[in-house]
Design an enzyme around this catalytic site. Structure first.
Site, PDB file in Angstrom:
ATOM      1  N   LYS A 161       0.879  -1.183   0.000  1.00  0.00           N
ATOM      2  CA  LYS A 161       0.000   0.000   0.000  1.00  0.00           C
ATOM      3  C   LYS A 161       0.912   1.227   0.000  1.00  0.00           C
ATOM      4  CE  LYS A 161      -4.043   2.042   2.311  1.00  0.00           C
ATOM      5  NZ  LYS A 161      -3.751   3.451   2.180  1.00  0.00           N
ATOM      6  N   LYS A 177      -7.334  -3.491   3.850  1.00  0.00           N
ATOM      7  CA  LYS A 177      -6.026  -2.871   4.095  1.00  0.00           C
ATOM      8  C   LYS A 177      -5.500  -3.272   5.462  1.00  0.00           C
ATOM      9  CE  LYS A 177      -8.267   1.489   5.059  1.00  0.00           C
ATOM     10  NZ  LYS A 177      -8.302   2.912   4.968  1.00  0.00           N
ATOM     11  N   LYS A 195      -6.230  -8.326  -1.792  1.00  0.00           N
ATOM     12  CA  LYS A 195      -7.341  -8.277  -2.760  1.00  0.00           C
ATOM     13  C   LYS A 195      -7.714  -9.680  -3.224  1.00  0.00           C
ATOM     14  CE  LYS A 195      -5.567  -3.874  -4.517  1.00  0.00           C
ATOM     15  NZ  LYS A 195      -5.033  -3.144  -5.662  1.00  0.00           N
ATOM     16  N   GLU A 255       2.742   2.196   3.473  1.00  0.00           N
ATOM     17  CA  GLU A 255       1.890   2.290   4.668  1.00  0.00           C
ATOM     18  C   GLU A 255       1.519   0.925   5.222  1.00  0.00           C
ATOM     19  OE1 GLU A 255      -1.346   5.618   5.093  1.00  0.00           O
ATOM     20  OE2 GLU A 255      -1.490   4.652   3.128  1.00  0.00           O
ATOM     21  N   GLU A 314      -1.029   4.590  -7.923  1.00  0.00           N
ATOM     22  CA  GLU A 314      -0.666   5.555  -6.888  1.00  0.00           C
ATOM     23  C   GLU A 314       0.582   6.302  -7.380  1.00  0.00           C
ATOM     24  OE1 GLU A 314      -2.598   5.817  -4.191  1.00  0.00           O
ATOM     25  OE2 GLU A 314      -1.385   6.630  -2.574  1.00  0.00           O
TER      26      GLU A 314
HETATM   27  P1  ATP Z   1      -6.196   5.917   3.505  1.00  0.00           P
HETATM   28  O1  ATP Z   1      -6.305   7.058   4.457  1.00  0.00           O
HETATM   29  O2  ATP Z   1      -5.823   4.653   4.219  1.00  0.00           O
HETATM   30  O3  ATP Z   1      -5.392   6.213   2.296  1.00  0.00           O
HETATM   31  P2  ATP Z   1      -8.533   6.132   1.896  1.00  0.00           P
HETATM   32  O4  ATP Z   1      -9.877   6.387   2.458  1.00  0.00           O
HETATM   33  O5  ATP Z   1      -7.897   7.204   1.091  1.00  0.00           O
HETATM   34  O6  ATP Z   1      -7.656   5.663   3.099  1.00  0.00           O
HETATM   35  P3  ATP Z   1      -8.583   3.370   1.406  1.00  0.00           P
HETATM   36  O7  ATP Z   1      -9.648   2.669   0.712  1.00  0.00           O
HETATM   37  O8  ATP Z   1      -8.566   3.219   2.858  1.00  0.00           O
HETATM   38  O9  ATP Z   1      -8.599   4.877   0.974  1.00  0.00           O
HETATM   39  O10 ATP Z   1      -7.180   2.918   0.881  1.00  0.00           O
HETATM   40  C1  ATP Z   1      -7.009   2.818  -0.464  1.00  0.00           C
HETATM   41  C2  ATP Z   1      -6.036   3.879  -0.941  1.00  0.00           C
HETATM   42  O11 ATP Z   1      -4.723   3.370  -0.846  1.00  0.00           O
HETATM   43  C3  ATP Z   1      -6.272   4.114  -2.399  1.00  0.00           C
HETATM   44  O12 ATP Z   1      -7.183   5.170  -2.581  1.00  0.00           O
HETATM   45  C4  ATP Z   1      -4.910   4.417  -2.951  1.00  0.00           C
HETATM   46  O13 ATP Z   1      -4.714   5.806  -2.964  1.00  0.00           O
HETATM   47  C5  ATP Z   1      -3.945   3.815  -1.956  1.00  0.00           C
HETATM   48  N1  ATP Z   1      -3.178   2.657  -2.465  1.00  0.00           N
HETATM   49  C6  ATP Z   1      -1.843   2.516  -2.348  1.00  0.00           C
HETATM   50  N2  ATP Z   1      -1.427   1.351  -2.842  1.00  0.00           N
HETATM   51  C7  ATP Z   1      -2.515   0.707  -3.327  1.00  0.00           C
HETATM   52  C8  ATP Z   1      -2.732  -0.561  -3.942  1.00  0.00           C
HETATM   53  N3  ATP Z   1      -1.736  -1.398  -4.173  1.00  0.00           N
HETATM   54  N4  ATP Z   1      -4.018  -0.867  -4.284  1.00  0.00           N
HETATM   55  C9  ATP Z   1      -5.037  -0.032  -4.047  1.00  0.00           C
HETATM   56  N5  ATP Z   1      -4.900   1.175  -3.440  1.00  0.00           N
HETATM   57  C10 ATP Z   1      -3.646   1.547  -3.081  1.00  0.00           C
END
Ligand code: ATP
Length: 636
Positions: free
Chosen positions: A290, A466, A447, A442, A343
């Site tokens: 992530k 996550k 998935k 992070e 990302e």
């Molecule tokens: P966070 O504060 O944890 O980023 P969020 O509400 O923005 O939360 P989440 O659904 O919790 O979104 O986490 C997904 C986010 O993580 C995505 O919006 C993306 O920006 C980021 N991300 C980083 N690496 C990945 C990955 N490998 N697959 C999907 N999302 C990823």
């Protein structure tokens, strides 16, 4: 104010059937919504408004819908009104024969230029009644304002605003100004508008009756409109298809289109590897790093155009010319069009390492030229939603990934595929998590690969989980919360706010619910910055859609305008706070212990803050965990 059930548009003073829809109709509907706090009634009011327009002047529907959503165009078009308070103040002074000083003084007192506009209009005697403002006139003028650019553009924008204000009556000045400031402040969210559009379409259905298998057509129609909007967030296309083909045909007519961003799929928080293995017991899954950067959806169209959209569907292309160049260079020659989910992460190419999110946030936001770029960015690609004219949303991740890997060349520091592993061994996943943290990520996103593994636009899905490093020590995840009030600072903190009241957002009730007070995690600078920024959002009294306990009353209230990412030790039941009240205890809410500020999230709107439902889920998960620990102790 009349009861909404008796909302009869024909009673609007300047209404004449078969004439263009007056702006007053929309303004009065806004007034009625403002006086309500229940979502069902608000949906009814908007539905009545829309069905009237469909019946009488369908050609005006799209403008009514855009204005009701407080937009002038889809987010991805990037059309902005671009006006500041100064132009509005000038326009108000000129339109209503007052001095700028008078306007500014009244603004200080009322905290809302819309209210100043309304008061100015009502205290001005009118020689003759102006021609009624129509919806079309207001909407078109907003477009003219947005399109003015270059020399004298502020002056021209001011003159457009003035022309509207001069013709505005009753509560119209209030809503003209609030719409121009993109702050409708009547406490209803876009989901209500989408549901109302679905309901209105059923009432006005001339095209076809609902298919026989549909039991509750209103609910179903609302769902269809919401779903269609998540893959095609474009009211021009949706309204036009709705009017020509009706709501039941909408999914066929409004499909996913390159050049229009789909809502990104999101993940749910988990507390540890064991929980993941439990949830994904019999399904094939994969773990990915992530990355901590900025979500981007990159569209490459057949004609070679590249567009980059943010998590909120805003057009970010001008911010990342280096990313545009990289994807164009690194796509394989067999690829003629694609939509990539990825990302964008700050990256030090010399040292070949990922840099923290804070570094990325120092990049300029607009009109960046490649030669000025100081913070380099690497694209970490994790999904492919469209390839060579074919949508891949309905394919499973395994197949989408094969297409992804087959469509691009990797180049370190420019374009890399998200690091991934496939294992269902606790130790191996734990080790992979540690590696992700070492690589400045992070944590992981886990998935599903094969079953239940389609791409779900706009959904916080159980098929993406996550896992963050500190999950085991603290509550599952950081929370994204909205400051709605503040307490005066004492001692060293006089002159700035000392603590803030934070709220989560209840998506069903469409209200902000108090969750905790926060006073730590702020450096002096950050505290000053936040105090200044929120100082301009002070409102005289809490909104009707703020839920808070009488015993925690801040010294000042704010309009919901910012989202803060906050970490806490744990969640507790509280008689004082109102978050998720009624979910885990009939009379008590949930609160956070030891909250501290991590960062501000400019990429989230207040309505995208952590929801009461998520908070209740986190509380239950925590309780579950405590019980597990206690059980284990007892078993010992
Ligand atoms: P966070 O504060 O944890 O980023 P969020 O509400 O923005 O939360 P989440 O659904 O919790 O979104 O986490 C997904 C986010 O993580 C995505 O919006 C993306 O920006 C980021 N991300 C980083 N690496 C990945 C990955 N490998 N697959 C999907 N999302 C990823």
């Amino acid at each position: 104010k009349k009861k909404p059930s008796s909302f009869d548009p024909s009673e609007v003073a300047c209404w004449e059937k078969d004439k263009p829809v007056p702006f007053l109709l929309l303004s009065l509907a806004f007034d009625m919504i403002d006086a309500e706090s229940g979502r069902i009634v608000m949906t009814d009011i908007v539905c009545n408004l829309l069905r009237t327009v469909i019946h009488v002047a369908p050609e005006d529907l799209v403008s009514v819908v855009y204005l009701s959503a407080n937009r002038i165009a889809p987010a991805h078009v990037g059309l902005e009104l671009g006006i500041g308070d100064a132009s509005i103040i000038k326009a108000l002074a000129e339109a209503y024969g007052r001095t700028e000083k008078q306007i500014k003084n009244q603004y200080k007192e009322k905290g809302d230029l819309g209210l100043v506009a309304k008061a100015s209009r009502s205290s001005q005697s009118m020689m003759r009644k102006p021609e009624p403002l129509t919806i079309t006139k207001v909407f078109n003028t907003f477009h003219l304002i947005a399109k003015e650019s270059g020399k004298d553009s502020q002056e021209k924008k001011k003159n457009h605003i003035k022309s509207l204000l001069v013709a505005a009556i009753d509560c119209e000045p209030l809503y003209i100004i609030r719409l121009l400031q993109s702050k409708l402040r009547i406490g209803y969210a876009e989901q209500t508008l989408l549901a109302a559009l679905g309901h209105a379409a059923v009432y006005s259905e001339e095209h076809s009756k609902p298919p026989p298998e549909i039991q509750s057509p209103y609910e179903e129609a609302a769902k269809i409109v919401k779903k269609v909007y998540s893959v095609l967030p474009d009211y021009d296309k949706i309204v036009s298809a709705l009017l020509s083909h009706g709501v039941w045909e909408l999914p066929k007519k409004c499909d996913f289109t390159p050049g229009v961003p789909v809502g990104p799929m999101l993940s749910k928080a988990t507390k540890g590897v064991a929980e993941i293995l439990n949830k994904f017991q019999d399904v094939e899954f994969t773990c990915e790093y992530k990355y901590d950067g900025e979500r981007a959806q990159i569209h490459y169209l057949e004609n070679g155009t590249v567009e980059i959209y943010s998590r909120n569907a805003e057009r970010n292309t001008g911010k990342f010319p280096d990313v545009v160049a990289a994807v164009s260079r690194l796509k394989k020659t067999t690829v003629s069009s694609f939509i990539l989910d990825c990302e964008l992460v700050a990256y030090d190419r010399a040292k070949q390492r990922i840099l923290p999110f804070q570094v990325l946030s120092t990049r300029a936001r607009k009109n960046v030229s490649v030669s000025d770029i100081k913070v380099e960015v690497c694209i970490f690609a994790f999904d492919l939603l469209y390839l060579n004219g074919q949508a891949l949303l309905q394919e499973n991740l395994k197949i989408r990934r094969e297409h992804l890997y087959g469509s691009f060349e990797e180049e370190t520091g420019f374009f890399q595929f998200a690091t991934t592993t496939t294992s269902n061994d606790v130790e191996e996943i734990q080790k992979f998590l540690d590696e992700a943290i070492d690589a400045s990520c992070e944590g992981l996103i886990i998935k599903t690969l094969h079953e239940d593994a389609t791409y779900e636009p706009s959904k916080r899905s159980l098929n993406w989980l996550k896992l963050k490093k500190d999950y085991m020590d603290n509550i599952g995840d950081s929370l994204d919360l909205v400051p709605i009030g503040a307490f005066a600072g004492r001692g060293k903190r006089t002159g700035v706010y000392g603590a803030f009241l934070l709220a989560c957002y209840d998506t069903d009730r469409e209200e902000f619910q108090s969750l905790c007070k926060i006073g730590t995690g702020f450096t002096e600078n950050v505290l000053e910055e936040r105090s200044t920024s929120l100082g301009s959002k002070v409102i005289p009294k809490p909104k009707s859609y703020y839920q808070y306990g009488e015993s925690v009353k801040p010294d000042v209230w704010f309009e919901a305008s910012e989202v803060w990412e906050v970490k806490a030790a744990d969640l507790t039941i509280s008689p004082v706070y109102r978050a998720a009240m009624g979910t885990v205890d009939p009379n008590k809410g949930i609160s956070l212990r030891f909250p501290r500020l991590l960062r501000v999230r400019p990429d989230k709107a207040p309505e995208q803050a952590s929801s009461s439902e998520q908070i209740a889920e986190m509380y239950k998960a925590q309780k579950h965990n405590h019980n597990d620990i206690q059980d284990a102790r007892q078993n010992d």
